[in-house]
Scaffold this motif. Structure first.
Motif, PDB file in Angstrom:
ATOM      1  N   ALA A 201       6.257  11.523   0.127  1.00  0.00           N
ATOM      2  CA  ALA A 201       7.057  10.844  -0.899  1.00  0.00           C
ATOM      3  C   ALA A 201       8.380  10.266  -0.398  1.00  0.00           C
ATOM      4  O   ALA A 201       9.262   9.964  -1.196  1.00  0.00           O
ATOM      5  CB  ALA A 201       7.320  11.771  -2.086  1.00  0.00           C
ATOM      6  N   VAL A 202       8.518  10.096   0.926  1.00  0.00           N
ATOM      7  CA  VAL A 202       9.729   9.445   1.439  1.00  0.00           C
ATOM      8  C   VAL A 202       9.584   7.928   1.464  1.00  0.00           C
ATOM      9  O   VAL A 202      10.554   7.207   1.725  1.00  0.00           O
ATOM     10  CB  VAL A 202      10.119   9.957   2.850  1.00  0.00           C
ATOM     11  CG1 VAL A 202      10.468  11.435   2.811  1.00  0.00           C
ATOM     12  CG2 VAL A 202       9.001   9.673   3.859  1.00  0.00           C
ATOM     13  N   GLY A 203       8.358   7.436   1.211  1.00  0.00           N
ATOM     14  CA  GLY A 203       8.145   5.994   1.130  1.00  0.00           C
ATOM     15  C   GLY A 203       7.460   5.376   2.333  1.00  0.00           C
ATOM     16  O   GLY A 203       7.555   4.170   2.546  1.00  0.00           O
ATOM     17  N   LYS A 204       6.742   6.178   3.118  1.00  0.00           N
ATOM     18  CA  LYS A 204       6.069   5.649   4.315  1.00  0.00           C
ATOM     19  C   LYS A 204       5.060   4.561   3.951  1.00  0.00           C
ATOM     20  O   LYS A 204       5.027   3.496   4.571  1.00  0.00           O
ATOM     21  CB  LYS A 204       5.380   6.792   5.079  1.00  0.00           C
ATOM     22  CG  LYS A 204       6.317   7.883   5.569  1.00  0.00           C
ATOM     23  CD  LYS A 204       5.601   8.900   6.452  1.00  0.00           C
ATOM     24  CE  LYS A 204       4.484   9.640   5.763  1.00  0.00           C
ATOM     25  NZ  LYS A 204       4.979  10.483   4.623  1.00  0.00           N
ATOM     26  N   SER A 205       4.218   4.837   2.950  1.00  0.00           N
ATOM     27  CA  SER A 205       3.187   3.874   2.567  1.00  0.00           C
ATOM     28  C   SER A 205       3.811   2.600   2.000  1.00  0.00           C
ATOM     29  O   SER A 205       3.289   1.496   2.208  1.00  0.00           O
ATOM     30  CB  SER A 205       2.240   4.499   1.533  1.00  0.00           C
ATOM     31  OG  SER A 205       1.566   5.621   2.081  1.00  0.00           O
ATOM     32  N   GLN A 206       4.925   2.756   1.296  1.00  0.00           N
ATOM     33  CA  GLN A 206       5.595   1.585   0.731  1.00  0.00           C
ATOM     34  C   GLN A 206       6.217   0.728   1.831  1.00  0.00           C
ATOM     35  O   GLN A 206       6.206  -0.507   1.752  1.00  0.00           O
ATOM     36  CB  GLN A 206       6.676   2.019  -0.269  1.00  0.00           C
ATOM     37  CG  GLN A 206       6.135   2.777  -1.474  1.00  0.00           C
ATOM     38  CD  GLN A 206       5.376   1.887  -2.447  1.00  0.00           C
ATOM     39  OE1 GLN A 206       4.926   0.796  -2.104  1.00  0.00           O
ATOM     40  NE2 GLN A 206       5.223   2.351  -3.679  1.00  0.00           N
ATOM     41  N   LEU A 207       6.760   1.367   2.849  1.00  0.00           N
ATOM     42  CA  LEU A 207       7.294   0.614   3.988  1.00  0.00           C
ATOM     43  C   LEU A 207       6.188  -0.184   4.668  1.00  0.00           C
ATOM     44  O   LEU A 207       6.367  -1.355   5.012  1.00  0.00           O
ATOM     45  CB  LEU A 207       7.948   1.570   4.992  1.00  0.00           C
ATOM     46  CG  LEU A 207       9.303   2.154   4.606  1.00  0.00           C
ATOM     47  CD1 LEU A 207       9.692   3.258   5.580  1.00  0.00           C
ATOM     48  CD2 LEU A 207      10.378   1.075   4.568  1.00  0.00           C
ATOM     49  N   LEU A 208       5.036   0.462   4.855  1.00  0.00           N
ATOM     50  CA  LEU A 208       3.918  -0.215   5.502  1.00  0.00           C
ATOM     51  C   LEU A 208       3.405  -1.372   4.648  1.00  0.00           C
ATOM     52  O   LEU A 208       3.130  -2.460   5.156  1.00  0.00           O
ATOM     53  CB  LEU A 208       2.795   0.787   5.771  1.00  0.00           C
ATOM     54  CG  LEU A 208       1.531   0.223   6.423  1.00  0.00           C
ATOM     55  CD1 LEU A 208       1.845  -0.518   7.707  1.00  0.00           C
ATOM     56  CD2 LEU A 208       0.534   1.347   6.688  1.00  0.00           C
ATOM     57  N   ALA A 209       3.290  -1.153   3.337  1.00  0.00           N
ATOM     58  CA  ALA A 209       2.814  -2.209   2.439  1.00  0.00           C
ATOM     59  C   ALA A 209       3.789  -3.384   2.429  1.00  0.00           C
ATOM     60  O   ALA A 209       3.384  -4.548   2.412  1.00  0.00           O
ATOM     61  CB  ALA A 209       2.637  -1.658   1.028  1.00  0.00           C
ATOM     62  N   ARG A 210       5.074  -3.081   2.440  1.00  0.00           N
ATOM     63  CA  ARG A 210       6.079  -4.149   2.430  1.00  0.00           C
ATOM     64  C   ARG A 210       6.033  -4.944   3.733  1.00  0.00           C
ATOM     65  O   ARG A 210       6.109  -6.179   3.718  1.00  0.00           O
ATOM     66  CB  ARG A 210       7.476  -3.556   2.217  1.00  0.00           C
ATOM     67  CG  ARG A 210       8.604  -4.572   2.246  1.00  0.00           C
ATOM     68  CD  ARG A 210       8.503  -5.538   1.087  1.00  0.00           C
ATOM     69  NE  ARG A 210       9.046  -4.991  -0.142  1.00  0.00           N
ATOM     70  CZ  ARG A 210       9.069  -5.661  -1.289  1.00  0.00           C
ATOM     71  NH1 ARG A 210       8.550  -6.890  -1.347  1.00  0.00           N
ATOM     72  NH2 ARG A 210       9.564  -5.114  -2.378  1.00  0.00           N
ATOM     73  N   PHE A 211       5.892  -4.260   4.856  1.00  0.00           N
ATOM     74  CA  PHE A 211       5.877  -4.955   6.145  1.00  0.00           C
ATOM     75  C   PHE A 211       4.588  -5.734   6.362  1.00  0.00           C
ATOM     76  O   PHE A 211       4.607  -6.887   6.791  1.00  0.00           O
ATOM     77  CB  PHE A 211       6.065  -3.951   7.281  1.00  0.00           C
ATOM     78  CG  PHE A 211       5.998  -4.569   8.657  1.00  0.00           C
ATOM     79  CD1 PHE A 211       6.906  -5.538   9.047  1.00  0.00           C
ATOM     80  CD2 PHE A 211       5.017  -4.183   9.563  1.00  0.00           C
ATOM     81  CE1 PHE A 211       6.850  -6.117  10.312  1.00  0.00           C
ATOM     82  CE2 PHE A 211       4.954  -4.748  10.824  1.00  0.00           C
ATOM     83  CZ  PHE A 211       5.870  -5.717  11.194  1.00  0.00           C
ATOM     84  N   SER A 212       3.455  -5.129   6.044  1.00  0.00           N
ATOM     85  CA  SER A 212       2.166  -5.757   6.371  1.00  0.00           C
ATOM     86  C   SER A 212       1.733  -6.788   5.338  1.00  0.00           C
ATOM     87  O   SER A 212       1.089  -7.784   5.679  1.00  0.00           O
ATOM     88  CB  SER A 212       1.073  -4.686   6.528  1.00  0.00           C
ATOM     89  OG  SER A 212       0.880  -3.982   5.310  1.00  0.00           O
TER      90      SER A 212
ATOM     91  N   LYS B 168      -0.181   0.891  19.136  1.00  0.00           N
ATOM     92  CA  LYS B 168      -0.380   1.816  18.023  1.00  0.00           C
ATOM     93  C   LYS B 168       0.960   2.426  17.634  1.00  0.00           C
ATOM     94  O   LYS B 168       1.650   3.022  18.470  1.00  0.00           O
ATOM     95  CB  LYS B 168      -1.365   2.922  18.404  1.00  0.00           C
ATOM     96  CG  LYS B 168      -1.595   3.943  17.282  1.00  0.00           C
ATOM     97  CD  LYS B 168      -2.578   5.021  17.717  1.00  0.00           C
ATOM     98  CE  LYS B 168      -2.737   6.076  16.635  1.00  0.00           C
ATOM     99  NZ  LYS B 168      -3.663   7.160  17.034  1.00  0.00           N
ATOM    100  N   VAL B 169       1.319   2.278  16.369  1.00  0.00           N
ATOM    101  CA  VAL B 169       2.584   2.801  15.845  1.00  0.00           C
ATOM    102  C   VAL B 169       2.269   3.726  14.677  1.00  0.00           C
ATOM    103  O   VAL B 169       1.433   3.395  13.828  1.00  0.00           O
ATOM    104  CB  VAL B 169       3.500   1.653  15.371  1.00  0.00           C
ATOM    105  CG1 VAL B 169       4.786   2.200  14.757  1.00  0.00           C
ATOM    106  CG2 VAL B 169       3.816   0.707  16.523  1.00  0.00           C
ATOM    107  N   VAL B 170       2.909   4.892  14.621  1.00  0.00           N
ATOM    108  CA  VAL B 170       2.655   5.834  13.536  1.00  0.00           C
ATOM    109  C   VAL B 170       3.886   5.981  12.653  1.00  0.00           C
ATOM    110  O   VAL B 170       5.018   5.888  13.118  1.00  0.00           O
ATOM    111  CB  VAL B 170       2.225   7.226  14.065  1.00  0.00           C
ATOM    112  CG1 VAL B 170       0.875   7.146  14.742  1.00  0.00           C
ATOM    113  CG2 VAL B 170       3.272   7.815  15.010  1.00  0.00           C
ATOM    114  N   LEU B 171       3.627   6.189  11.371  1.00  0.00           N
ATOM    115  CA  LEU B 171       4.669   6.507  10.392  1.00  0.00           C
ATOM    116  C   LEU B 171       4.575   7.990  10.086  1.00  0.00           C
ATOM    117  O   LEU B 171       3.504   8.477   9.708  1.00  0.00           O
ATOM    118  CB  LEU B 171       4.455   5.705   9.110  1.00  0.00           C
ATOM    119  CG  LEU B 171       4.858   4.235   9.122  1.00  0.00           C
ATOM    120  CD1 LEU B 171       4.176   3.501   7.978  1.00  0.00           C
ATOM    121  CD2 LEU B 171       6.361   4.088   9.015  1.00  0.00           C
ATOM    122  N   ILE B 172       5.670   8.708  10.254  1.00  0.00           N
ATOM    123  CA  ILE B 172       5.639  10.146   9.981  1.00  0.00           C
ATOM    124  C   ILE B 172       6.862  10.534   9.158  1.00  0.00           C
ATOM    125  O   ILE B 172       7.851   9.798   9.084  1.00  0.00           O
ATOM    126  CB  ILE B 172       5.582  10.985  11.277  1.00  0.00           C
ATOM    127  CG1 ILE B 172       6.832  10.731  12.142  1.00  0.00           C
ATOM    128  CG2 ILE B 172       4.316  10.700  12.050  1.00  0.00           C
ATOM    129  CD1 ILE B 172       6.926  11.664  13.333  1.00  0.00           C
TER     130      ILE B 172
END
Length: 224
Positions: free
Chosen positions: A25-36, A17-21
């Protein structure tokens, strides 16, 4: 057959389990979408509560499923999302290189993370939006200094142009695996000495034991 398709045919050896914190608006969701999913959307809505994606990787011939949780950065969701830190063995602590305030809040996020997550959690400090270098408000030297002081991995990324996104996630997941596999080996050796052959595979992992020795190990500080 692609690595991803081959992974689907294999049993899962580990689930991490890895969390993004980080601030909103720093781009957490975009990083996840790009990686996954290798996706990027210019119009991104703020995450409400918690969302997660999974990605399956092969590390040293072992199949690792990463459950990556995207936590809302807004203050009003802090009490809700704090429960989701528990059980996490990796984290990406994200700030926006073009907004100094998001970096100034990193220490607060780190304290909260360490207060809720396993003490051995592997943490990567991520300076996102490196494509906005002309608007840079956080010198890379400041981030490197903070990461070294706090014993964190560090990398600058851009979800927009896909710079270092996979490297950031894979570095964290590989380091978790390195710690886990080392402890599994020790546990198996002890079991064999005791006449048992129990193996630590196919289970959700919470890292036991002492702090991982990250200082002096691999720290990627490249912004390219």
């Amino acid at each position: 057959m692609s690595n991803f398709q081959r992974n689907l045919d294999q049993k899962i050896d580990y689930v991490f389990k890895v969390v993004l914190i980080g601030d909103s608006a720093v781009g957490k969701s975009q990083l996840l979408a790009r990686f996954s999913r290798n996706e990027f959307t210019m119009e991104s809505k703020a995450t409400i509560g918690v969302e997660f994606q999974t990605k399956t990787l092969v590390v040293d011939d072992k199949t690792v499923k990463a459950q990556i949780w995207d936590t809302a950065g807004q203050e009003r969701y802090r009490a809700v999302t704090s429960a989701y830190y528990r059980g996490s063995v990796g984290a990406l602590l994200v700030y926006d290189i073009s907004k100094r305030q998001t970096f100034d809040h990193v220490a607060k996020w780190l304290d909260e993370l360490r207060g809720h997550a396993d003490k051995n959690i592997v943490i990567m400090l991520v300076g996102n939006k490196s494509d906005l270098d002309s608007l840079r408000a956080v010198p890379i030297e400041d981030a490197k200094e903070f990461a070294e002081k706090e014993n964190l991995f560090f990398m600058e990324t851009s979800a927009l142009d896909n710079t270092n996104v996979e490297s950031a996630f894979v570095t964290v997941i590989t380091e978790i695996y390195r710690i886990i596999s080392k402890k599994s080996l020790v546990a198996n050796d002890e079991a064999e000495i005791g006449g048992s052959s129990k193996l630590l595979t196919g289970t959700d992992i919470v890292v036991p034991g002492p702090e991982p020795e990250l200082k002096g190990g691999y720290k990627c500080c490249s912004s390219s």
